[in-house]
Enzyme design. Structure first.
Site, PDB file in Angstrom:
ATOM      1  N   VAL A   1     -16.668 -23.375  28.490  1.00  0.00           N
ATOM      2  CA  VAL A   1     -17.236 -22.225  29.202  1.00  0.00           C
ATOM      3  C   VAL A   1     -16.359 -20.988  28.990  1.00  0.00           C
ATOM      4  O   VAL A   1     -16.856 -19.887  28.758  1.00  0.00           O
ATOM      5  CB  VAL A   1     -17.389 -22.540  30.708  1.00  0.00           C
TER       6      VAL A   1
ATOM      7  N   ASN B   1     -12.531 -21.296  33.383  1.00  0.00           N
ATOM      8  CA  ASN B   1     -12.462 -20.557  32.122  1.00  0.00           C
ATOM      9  C   ASN B   1     -11.235 -20.925  31.297  1.00  0.00           C
ATOM     10  O   ASN B   1     -11.346 -21.590  30.298  1.00  0.00           O
ATOM     11  CB  ASN B   1     -12.440 -19.044  32.388  1.00  0.00           C
ATOM     12  N   GLU B   2     -10.085 -20.417  31.727  1.00  0.00           N
ATOM     13  CA  GLU B   2      -8.904 -20.655  30.897  1.00  0.00           C
ATOM     14  C   GLU B   2      -7.609 -20.487  31.662  1.00  0.00           C
ATOM     15  O   GLU B   2      -7.547 -19.811  32.681  1.00  0.00           O
ATOM     16  CB  GLU B   2      -8.896 -19.733  29.673  1.00  0.00           C
TER      17      GLU B   2
ATOM     18  N   ASN C   1     -10.388 -16.317  25.081  1.00  0.00           N
ATOM     19  CA  ASN C   1     -10.217 -17.081  23.839  1.00  0.00           C
ATOM     20  C   ASN C   1     -10.901 -16.420  22.649  1.00  0.00           C
ATOM     21  O   ASN C   1     -10.347 -16.365  21.545  1.00  0.00           O
ATOM     22  CB  ASN C   1     -10.792 -18.494  24.061  1.00  0.00           C
TER      23      ASN C   1
ATOM     24  N   THR D   1     -15.928 -18.253  25.366  1.00  0.00           N
ATOM     25  CA  THR D   1     -16.516 -16.952  25.039  1.00  0.00           C
ATOM     26  C   THR D   1     -15.841 -15.800  25.789  1.00  0.00           C
ATOM     27  O   THR D   1     -16.335 -14.676  25.750  1.00  0.00           O
ATOM     28  CB  THR D   1     -18.026 -16.935  25.345  1.00  0.00           C
TER      29      THR D   1
ATOM     30  N   SER E   1     -11.698 -13.249  22.214  1.00  0.00           N
ATOM     31  CA  SER E   1     -10.968 -12.028  21.849  1.00  0.00           C
ATOM     32  C   SER E   1      -9.710 -12.331  21.047  1.00  0.00           C
ATOM     33  O   SER E   1      -9.311 -11.566  20.186  1.00  0.00           O
ATOM     34  CB  SER E   1     -10.528 -11.269  23.099  1.00  0.00           C
TER      35      SER E   1
ATOM     36  N   ASP F   1     -21.056 -13.493  36.175  1.00  0.00           N
ATOM     37  CA  ASP F   1     -20.281 -14.671  35.815  1.00  0.00           C
ATOM     38  C   ASP F   1     -19.037 -14.804  36.684  1.00  0.00           C
ATOM     39  O   ASP F   1     -18.615 -15.907  37.019  1.00  0.00           O
ATOM     40  CB  ASP F   1     -19.879 -14.605  34.332  1.00  0.00           C
ATOM     41  N   GLY F   2     -18.464 -13.676  37.079  1.00  0.00           N
ATOM     42  CA  GLY F   2     -17.275 -13.716  37.920  1.00  0.00           C
ATOM     43  C   GLY F   2     -17.548 -14.396  39.249  1.00  0.00           C
ATOM     44  O   GLY F   2     -16.725 -15.165  39.753  1.00  0.00           O
TER      45      GLY F   2
ATOM     46  N   ASP G   1       2.811 -13.370  21.820  1.00  0.00           N
ATOM     47  CA  ASP G   1       2.466 -12.700  23.067  1.00  0.00           C
ATOM     48  C   ASP G   1       1.962 -13.669  24.119  1.00  0.00           C
ATOM     49  O   ASP G   1       1.920 -13.318  25.302  1.00  0.00           O
ATOM     50  CB  ASP G   1       1.400 -11.626  22.814  1.00  0.00           C
TER      51      ASP G   1
END
Lengths: 294, 294, 294, 294
Positions: free
Chosen positions: D184, D147-148, D190, D187, D192, D64-65, D176
């Protein structure tokens, strides 16, 4: 090593399933062949409410549910329990049948430990007196449990429960319900509801709300040596107290549940190497954790 | 009532803020006027590492942070602490200035209780020896804390920490970090990370992961009387141990943190009627819960 | 400004409480005095299933519950709803009585917006056909909802629900129940169960388990334009489908619920400046957040 | 079937690991043998910023990376990506090498679907202008992510971020950090942090706090077509914006991040039968759920 005293056992195999009956036959054959065992009783069709004099341990065929039942059954006269798990590995019944046979010598040589586990007693107070499961007076003894007390609604309404611990008001919970769990019960309903895991031999209870209305309430861990008072408030439609997922006490507005640590604890036989954390690994899938983050 | 012995106090007002200085002037005036008080010392500019012989309590002007600092400062020679909160009500400093003056007679008459609170000691082991905050040998004493130990990454990478409790492997945590918290610390970082609240005087620690990679891990409550070993595994970029949000220990791969209950506990002065749950109500907004569900 | 057309209203004030009756008298007096309003109907004792021809909006006296009921009542012939909240501020009924009077000119001048909100329709399939709330055939129309569908057990047992979305298997949920919520419903039962908040005008559903047995399942947000199929599996004792906390459908093993976006949406009147986030602030206490961390 | 046009491919195998190099050799041999393929380019040592004219898809060797990197690399000129996963099954790279060879004819026959996935663009505004990763002016283009966006602190302090969506204030987060994630990315970090899973092809973002100080804030799902403004407030020590876990932008007090849906989307090649939920099952362990409740 000099010959040890014969191990005095009872076997609990009351669940009428094929699996338990077949396990019983196998265990029975195994025990008959050994000179170092004395089988004092076997409960197959009926419960065995009192263990015979001199019983050293009760071998429980079944899963964690069978252990819970045995523990409630023996009441104030507990007997060390050794669970032989016939299904998946349990938290309480953590020995597979093969292990039971293979490691039997360790039992004979008394190379095991007995770990005590916190149990609780719940009384239901209505008006001025303690009531029974049918609401009749005479509930002074209350109900014994090993996992948890859950208060929820049969009519699926929100309920309101005011909690005091040791006479000190904690808060009033609004939501789908409230769980007070022992350490042993912490991996059951409590865990699903978002509560923490408590090491099995801690002397503490955890209070966890089910779908709380108030977003700021969180699971709460407090001492075992205090009375937990749960008073049903205005919203109480269909409220029911459930003990260990089995015993159900219908409640009405104004009812009060009093939970205390029981005077007895549940003794479990642990062979060398048994580890609560190893059980968590296996049961909760901590070992083969999915690598979902990139 | 016969005249009581004079109350032997020290005052800690070291934080240089205007608010603390002004509170100190007011408190000082108040104490000077009383014959039943003996002010043994006041720490204004410097820390007071050892309290004078005969000190009965230290009045701490500030908030919970000032209590945390005082408690770490006194090290193995703790003194009962009474927090006077100059901002919002705290969990530890739960007396407002007005209350301090109004209820002073209760102090004089020794009508208070001293509650002991679990502290911890952390040692950082690198290779064969304990190291200091700079990585130099000689860290045998380790670091004292009252709230929590947190292991996180300064470079914002995931880290991997292997936990053992009492020599028994628990699991390996992958994620943003791991917190081991005392009961007192349970309402701080632990609570934000999703951990439960522990009654302040329990003897237990709670282990709570921060953004765990493995979805099945949950907060874990275990006994205080065991060594918690946190070993940094492969993923350790930027890993840092932080104690009470203050002391920071840079870590490298292979480092091991050993956390145990400290031999000392933090004694807090509690006037009659003080309740941990009342503080929760006020601080967490349990009282005025929003009625968002229909 | 030329005189606007008179505003054609109906008023819904059916809840028989004193509060609603008294509000109705006040609103009625207010409306009688105005030349620019035409009051087409007022539902006081009975429901008003169809709004009169030409109705521009229905003023709903009550809280969010009254809006939910009005919305289900109008069925396929929705009318823009303006909620006047008589208790605490609601998410849907977000106008206090004073504001209603003070800002009435904005209504007359049509300076409002109508925001559409996703509704759903649920059908219960048993064997080959759709059934009614009594289990009788003829449930083809199904049941309309604005908040959520919840499947739980009246006998407080765990249930097992297999979910498919758009014909694709998602997973089988074991636990206390399952919620499928609209954005409007996301701040109700879904939020208590740990689900996320969805902006009110999104076209999506959120699926949130109640006390799931499997620790890895998480709330799931998916498109509105797919059929959500919930099939009761083996564990189904006492299973009940509840719509908007009101309508209850008893279920039996093998039953299947089919949930789709309704063909209608719920139109809410929003005056300038109305903000979903402002409502969240007020209702969830985001504004005055407790400073509990040190 | 008439012979199809040759499939015009590029291969991305830039990661210098043995595993990727060996996979590349195998893939290359396979492609050389086929008449129905035209290999336009292969990126082995350097990135391939622009795909050759006529490229139909890029085969990405890695996990995925590697897909995330490819997607950011192509910028405004996206090419459909087909991920061949060399490690564990991924959410994005969901084809094992064997499947790639076995199902190659489906690619030749164009029996695949291209699904578009929401990407975002972040700009960092400091004072009056957009700045670069080094803080230099000229950051108008900003940074692309799939992703994020996460805002956290390198010095492990709490930070304070004020969020507006579409110009409407949402709330101020203390804790924090804060994550804004695509479907996408839902999972990844987010999940975690306690956020919900969003179906991969939704057009929405989810905002999830990391260890929030305020217990009432919850993950929030909102539309993709609005500007998300994250303004650093007073507490900002060490604040850093991280995109897809890679690009890091150091921030200072007063900085503002502007996140919008990117004008491009990330196109992924999906063979018949590919299911997001099947991937969830495999990756999150939904299939073999541990039966921990009794």
């Amino acid at each position: 090593m000099p010959p040890a005293d014969p191990l005095r056992l009872v076997v609990l195999a009351r669940d009428g399933s094929d699996r338990v009956r077949s396990a019983w036959r196998e265990v029975n054959r195994f025990l008959q062949d050994r000179a170092d065992v004395e089988l004092l009783a076997a409960a197959l069709d009926d419960d065995l409410h009192v263990a015979p004099q001199g019983t050293e341990m009760a071998v429980v065929l079944g899963g964690d549910g069978a252990i819970l039942r045995a523990c409630r059954m023996f009441g104030t006269k507990q007997v060390p329990l050794l669970g032989v798990n016939l299904g998946r590995l349990g938290f309480l019944a953590d020995l597979a049948p093969d292990e039971f046979f293979d490691r039997f010598d360790e039992l004979i040589e008394r190379r095991y430990e007995i770990r005590e586990h916190l149990m609780f007693r719940v009384r239901l107070r209505r008006g001025g007196e303690y009531v029974d499961v049918d609401g009749a007076p005479g509930g002074n003894e209350g109900f014994l449990g090993l996992n948890e007390l859950a208060v929820t609604s049969r009519t699926l309404h929100m309920i309101e429960v005011r909690l005091e611990i040791g006479g000190v008001p904690v808060t009033t919970y609004n939501g789908d319900g409230l769980i007070v769990s022992t350490p042993v019960g912490s991996t059951a309903h409590n865990l699903s509801a978002g509560g923490p895991i408590l090491r099995q031999d801690l002397r503490a209870f955890v209070v966890t709300p089910i779908c709380p209305h108030t977003l700021t309430v969180r699971p709460l861990v407090d001492v075992a040596d205090a009375t937990y008072t749960l008073a049903l408030q205005n919203e109480c439609d269909g409220a029911t107290a459930t003990i260990d997922g089995r015993t159900r006490l219908p409640m009405t507005c104004g009812d009060v549940l009093e939970l205390t640590a029981a005077e007895v604890t549940c003794p479990l036989v642990k062979l060398p190497g048994a580890s609560f954390y190893a059980a968590l690994h296996n049961k909760l899938g901590w070992g083969g954790q999915p690598r979902y983050r990139r």
